[in-house]
Design an enzyme around this catalytic site. Structure first.
Site, PDB file in Angstrom:
ATOM      1  CG  ASN A  11      -0.921 -16.100  -7.045  1.00 61.93           C
ATOM      2  OD1 ASN A  11      -1.391 -16.862  -7.872  1.00 61.93           O
ATOM      3  ND2 ASN A  11       0.353 -15.722  -7.063  1.00 61.93           N
ATOM      4  CG  ASP A  71      -0.020  -1.831  -6.666  1.00 62.14           C
ATOM      5  OD1 ASP A  71      -0.195  -2.806  -5.904  1.00 62.14           O
ATOM      6  OD2 ASP A  71       0.822  -0.958  -6.447  1.00 62.14           O
ATOM      7  N   GLY A 151      -7.769  -6.949   4.492  1.00 61.21           N
ATOM      8  CA  GLY A 151      -6.855  -5.809   4.534  1.00 61.21           C
ATOM      9  C   GLY A 151      -7.287  -4.759   5.541  1.00 61.21           C
ATOM     10  CG  ASP A 153     -11.993  -4.099   3.282  1.00 61.31           C
ATOM     11  OD1 ASP A 153     -11.368  -3.187   2.707  1.00 61.31           O
ATOM     12  OD2 ASP A 153     -12.473  -5.082   2.676  1.00 61.31           O
ATOM     13  CE  LYS A 173     -13.857  -3.811  -0.364  1.00 57.80           C
ATOM     14  NZ  LYS A 173     -12.857  -4.781   0.038  1.00 57.80           N
ATOM     15  CG  HIS A 178     -10.328   1.062  -3.801  1.00 59.27           C
ATOM     16  ND1 HIS A 178     -11.081   0.543  -2.766  1.00 59.27           N
ATOM     17  CD2 HIS A 178      -9.210   0.312  -3.845  1.00 59.27           C
ATOM     18  CE1 HIS A 178     -10.439  -0.467  -2.219  1.00 59.27           C
ATOM     19  NE2 HIS A 178      -9.301  -0.635  -2.855  1.00 59.27           N
TER      20      HIS A 178
END
Length: 194
Positions: A11, A71, A151, A153, A173, A178
């Site tokens: 979401n 995740d 987050g 960053d 980015k 990742h």
């Protein structure tokens, strides 16, 4: 041109935007809201891979759609790889600023600031599950720097760069993150399936 649809079990609109840009002209990326899934899918696994599989399997089983889920998290050497799978709710709540501040507090006085972001993507396609991993190494800054991203960053500076993720444009980015590394593996796999 009608693009094939893939559900991304999230979401998080930031993630959906990032992935959508990586898959432009290849797939139409739908998120949980798009398919009418309003369940907060439990992430009760003990690893990024287990949590990603729980999410992709939930969508496939309940909506009968091919789905991928990721995740991701930040792992810090000096904190025994915390926050790890608890990155999104490290402070006990899903609050980026509280989580970031907790990391900085725990890192006070620590000389080893090595860290890495890891993403594991679980793809359920044609009744099979596939995993793709991406990792980027860097270090934790002393203070938050930059206004982009989300987050952790603002406190993560990748090796070889003099800027945090939060000082980079989404495009920049997306080339090195990742998630981008794992997504490139996923995209290469999906192209082979065509």
């Amino acid at each position: 041109m009608i693009l094939p649809e893939l559900v991304f079990a999230t979401n998080n609109k930031h993630k959906t935007e990032e992935i959508g840009k990586l898959l432009v002209n290849q797939y139409k990326v739908l998120n949980l809201k798009d398919i009418g899934c309003d369940v907060d899918i439990p992430e009760t696994g003990n690893s990024f891979a287990e949590n990603a599989e729980l999410k992709s399997s939930y969508v496939t089983e309940n909506f009968k759609l091919d789905c991928f889920a990721d995740d991701s998290g930040l792992e810090i050497d000096a904190l025994d790889n915390e926050p790890g799978i608890y990155s999104a709710r490290y402070s006990g709540v899903r609050d980026d600023l509280e989580n970031l501040n907790l990391v900085l507090k725990k890192m006070e006085g620590k000389a080893n600031r090595k860290a890495h972001f890891k993403t594991v993507i679980s793809l359920n396609q044609n009744n099979k599950n596939y995993l793709f991993e991406g990792v980027i190494y860097g270090h934790i800054t002393q203070t938050p720097i930059g206004d982009e991203g989300f987050g952790y960053d603002p406190i993560f500076m990748p090796i070889g760069y003099d800027r945090t993720f939060a000082q980079m444009s989404m495009t920049e980015k997306n080339e090195i993150s990742h998630r981008a590394i794992a997504m490139k593996k996923l995209i290469a796999f999906l192209k082979e399936q065509v």
